[in-house]
Design a protein around this motif. Structure first.
Motif, PDB file in Angstrom:
ATOM      1  N   GLY A 118      -3.401   4.830  -3.695  1.00 31.50           N
ATOM      2  CA  GLY A 118      -3.807   3.538  -4.254  1.00 31.50           C
ATOM      3  C   GLY A 118      -5.080   3.630  -5.100  1.00 31.50           C
ATOM      4  O   GLY A 118      -5.082   3.237  -6.276  1.00 31.50           O
ATOM      5  N   PRO A 119      -6.155   4.186  -4.532  1.00 29.11           N
ATOM      6  CA  PRO A 119      -7.392   4.287  -5.324  1.00 29.11           C
ATOM      7  C   PRO A 119      -7.230   5.172  -6.562  1.00 29.11           C
ATOM      8  O   PRO A 119      -7.856   4.920  -7.596  1.00 29.11           O
ATOM      9  N   GLU A 120      -6.389   6.202  -6.485  1.00 33.97           N
ATOM     10  CA  GLU A 120      -6.153   7.094  -7.628  1.00 33.97           C
ATOM     11  C   GLU A 120      -5.473   6.336  -8.765  1.00 33.97           C
ATOM     12  O   GLU A 120      -5.836   6.454  -9.931  1.00 33.97           O
ATOM     13  N   ILE A 121      -4.436   5.556  -8.410  1.00 42.28           N
ATOM     14  CA  ILE A 121      -3.718   4.758  -9.410  1.00 42.28           C
ATOM     15  C   ILE A 121      -4.682   3.751 -10.040  1.00 42.28           C
ATOM     16  O   ILE A 121      -4.713   3.571 -11.265  1.00 42.28           O
ATOM     17  N   ASP A 122      -5.483   3.117  -9.194  1.00 43.05           N
ATOM     18  CA  ASP A 122      -6.475   2.141  -9.645  1.00 43.05           C
ATOM     19  C   ASP A 122      -7.399   2.777 -10.696  1.00 43.05           C
ATOM     20  O   ASP A 122      -7.633   2.222 -11.773  1.00 43.05           O
ATOM     21  N   ARG A 123      -7.896   3.969 -10.374  1.00 43.57           N
ATOM     22  CA  ARG A 123      -8.843   4.670 -11.265  1.00 43.57           C
ATOM     23  C   ARG A 123      -8.201   4.999 -12.615  1.00 43.57           C
ATOM     24  O   ARG A 123      -8.769   4.732 -13.671  1.00 43.57           O
ATOM     25  N   GLY A 155       0.836  -1.213   0.000  1.00 46.22           N
ATOM     26  CA  GLY A 155       0.000   0.000   0.000  1.00 46.22           C
ATOM     27  C   GLY A 155       0.867   1.258   0.000  1.00 46.22           C
ATOM     28  O   GLY A 155       0.555   2.247  -0.661  1.00 46.22           O
ATOM     29  N   GLU A 156       1.969   1.164   0.731  1.00 45.95           N
ATOM     30  CA  GLU A 156       2.926   2.272   0.781  1.00 45.95           C
ATOM     31  C   GLU A 156       3.532   2.484  -0.614  1.00 45.95           C
ATOM     32  O   GLU A 156       3.733   3.617  -1.039  1.00 45.95           O
ATOM     33  N   ALA A 157       3.824   1.372  -1.298  1.00 47.04           N
ATOM     34  CA  ALA A 157       4.388   1.464  -2.649  1.00 47.04           C
ATOM     35  C   ALA A 157       3.385   2.134  -3.587  1.00 47.04           C
ATOM     36  O   ALA A 157       3.758   3.002  -4.394  1.00 47.04           O
TER      37      ALA A 157
HETATM   38  O1  KG4 Z   1      -6.175  -1.368   5.333  1.00 46.07           O
HETATM   39  P1  KG4 Z   1      -6.048   0.091   5.072  1.00 46.07           P
HETATM   40  O2  KG4 Z   1      -7.313   0.887   4.874  1.00 46.07           O
HETATM   41  O3  KG4 Z   1      -5.239   0.800   6.202  1.00 46.07           O
HETATM   42  C1  KG4 Z   1      -4.115   0.205   6.793  1.00 46.07           C
HETATM   43  O4  KG4 Z   1      -4.340  -0.678   7.675  1.00 46.07           O
HETATM   44  O5  KG4 Z   1      -3.023   0.548   6.336  1.00 46.07           O
HETATM   45  O6  KG4 Z   1      -5.116   0.242   3.776  1.00 46.07           O
HETATM   46  C2  KG4 Z   1      -4.794   1.489   3.248  1.00 46.07           C
HETATM   47  C3  KG4 Z   1      -3.984   1.286   1.974  1.00 46.07           C
HETATM   48  C4  KG4 Z   1      -3.449   2.584   1.403  1.00 46.07           C
HETATM   49  O7  KG4 Z   1      -2.085   2.421   1.111  1.00 46.07           O
HETATM   50  C5  KG4 Z   1      -4.283   2.757   0.135  1.00 46.07           C
HETATM   51  O8  KG4 Z   1      -3.611   3.477  -0.887  1.00 46.07           O
HETATM   52  C6  KG4 Z   1      -4.513   1.340  -0.264  1.00 46.07           C
HETATM   53  O9  KG4 Z   1      -4.783   0.665   0.957  1.00 46.07           O
HETATM   54  N1  KG4 Z   1      -5.646   1.183  -1.177  1.00 46.07           N
HETATM   55  C7  KG4 Z   1      -5.533   0.781  -2.467  1.00 46.07           C
HETATM   56  C8  KG4 Z   1      -6.823   0.814  -3.020  1.00 46.07           C
HETATM   57  N2  KG4 Z   1      -7.689   1.236  -2.050  1.00 46.07           N
HETATM   58  C9  KG4 Z   1      -6.953   1.457  -0.924  1.00 46.07           C
HETATM   59  N3  KG4 Z   1      -4.440   0.404  -3.165  1.00 46.07           N
HETATM   60  C10 KG4 Z   1      -4.631   0.045  -4.440  1.00 46.07           C
HETATM   61  N4  KG4 Z   1      -5.838   0.072  -5.058  1.00 46.07           N
HETATM   62  C11 KG4 Z   1      -6.962   0.439  -4.387  1.00 46.07           C
HETATM   63  N5  KG4 Z   1      -8.151   0.453  -4.999  1.00 46.07           N
END
Ligand code: KG4
Ligand code: ZN
Length: 338
Positions: free
Chosen positions: A179-184, A162-164
């Motif tokens: 993350g959601p922005e990249i996904d979109r 998620g950090e990446a």
């Molecule tokens: O589980 P979470 O809500 O919080 C933690 O426990 O860390 O995870 C948050 C992470 C963030 O890095 C966010 O960018 C990522 O989940 N994330 C996504 C997507 N939705 C949330 N990464 C990729 N695609 C997504 N659709």
């Protein structure tokens, strides 16, 4: 009867949920927008926002479920891991309320709760199953043997996936969480447009710090000759970095399934909301004959429903000894190990 109030406050979501006999009757989430302009979660602002949100969020969860405070049998809260100041708000509130109502306090491990989010609805996985837990702070492959017994058989040696995603998004100038922005954006791009070198580490472990650096250097070089490189290629860049990260995740998951002989596969945590990860896992399920479990979007990112469910199983556990055992050392929370 088990009526459980779950409270989640580990990072930047203040959430409360009610479970009645293991069924989620309400799940209220207040997301903190205050961090967007800083490009990441600011711990001090997060704790302050939790303090503002916690009472209305709990009141709303009780109202939505039609439950009165005296009916609650136990209070589950996120013990850790997470930001210490944020955890303190939820845990202190949970403790105060448990003492006032004279009911058990049920400490929940945040990542275990992400995994147990698969028990909120049907179909539920059967033990033992493998869970790829992917969030902003964790990347792990876990053998889930029971509601409480879980073994981490692989994990990231540096950054979480998620950090990446978030760091790549930041390099692209996108807002937080990235993350959601990249996904979109990736939905409109070519996942094979660009290749980035990645670090391979042994066994079932991961490393995501190398890919972040190679993404940064790749873009820096391109910008030297074309200052508009990012703007002109934003969808292809998003799709390519997403493809690389998803490939890395699934390659090790595949090896884990072969090594353990477990074909019951789940994903959990914020990154499990990723469209490409979900669809590629569906493809793999067909070719590898896996039974797969993908959480609903609302249960992927941080939420209290998963805390309430985890606490429900803890409450039902006959080994549960009583309130005093769970009066925790708050200072150890942020460093909690799986
Ligand atoms: O589980 P979470 O809500 O919080 C933690 O426990 O860390 O995870 C948050 C992470 C963030 O890095 C966010 O960018 C990522 O989940 N994330 C996504 C997507 N939705 C949330 N990464 C990729 N695609 C997504 N659709
Ligand atoms: Zn989480």
């Amino acid at each position: 009867m088990s009526i459980i109030l779950g409270i989640e406050s580990s990072c930047d979501e203040t959430s409360a949920a009610i479970s009645v006999n293991g069924n989620i009757e309400s799940n209220v989430i207040a997301s903190q927008k205050v961090h967007e302009k800083y490009g990441g979660v600011v711990p001090e602002l997060a704790s302050r926002a939790h303090q503002q949100n916690i009472v209305p969020v709990i009141q709303q969860a009780l109202e939505d479920a039609g439950v009165e405070k005296p009916q609650i049998n136990g209070i589950g809260f996120t013990q850790g891991p997470g930001l210490l100041g944020s955890l303190l708000v939820g845990s202190s509130f949970a403790k105060g309320m448990a003492i006032a109502l004279n009911i058990p306090l049920l400490p929940v491990h945040h990542m275990k709760a992400h995994i147990l989010s698969h028990f909120i609805e049907n179909p539920k996985p059967e033990f033992p199953f493998l869970c790829l837990t992917v969030s902003g702070g964790h990347t792990q492959i876990v053998v889930v043997k029971s509601y409480s017994e879980m073994e981490v058989i692989g994990e990231t040696l540096d950054d979480a996936v998620g950090e990446a995603f978030d760091k790549a998004a930041r390099i692209l100038g996108l807002s937080y969480p990235g993350g959601p922005e990249i996904d979109r954006l990736a939905a409109k791009g070519n996942p094979h447009a660009f290749e980035f070198s990645r670090t391979d580490v042994p066994d079932l472990n991961y490393s995501f710090s190398g890919i972040k650096t190679s993404f940064l250097y790749f873009i820096r070089d391109k910008i030297k000759t074309n200052p508009n490189f990012i703007a002109e290629n934003i969808t292809d860049l998003s799709a390519s970095i997403q493809n690389t990260l998803v490939n890395m995740l699934l390659a090790k998951l595949e090896v884990a399934s072969i090594k353990t002989g477990i074909n019951e596969i789940a994903i959990a945590g914020g990154v499990s909301a990723n469209t490409m990860l979900r669809s590629r896992l569906n493809d793999m399920a067909e070719t590898r004959r896996w039974s797969i479990f993908i959480p609903k979007f609302e249960y992927c990112t941080d939420n209290a429903a998963m805390i309430a469910i985890a606490a429900h199983y803890l409450y039902c556990d006959t080994a549960y000894k009583g309130v005093d055992e769970h009066m925790l050392s708050l200072t150890s929370m942020a460093r909690m190990k799986f």
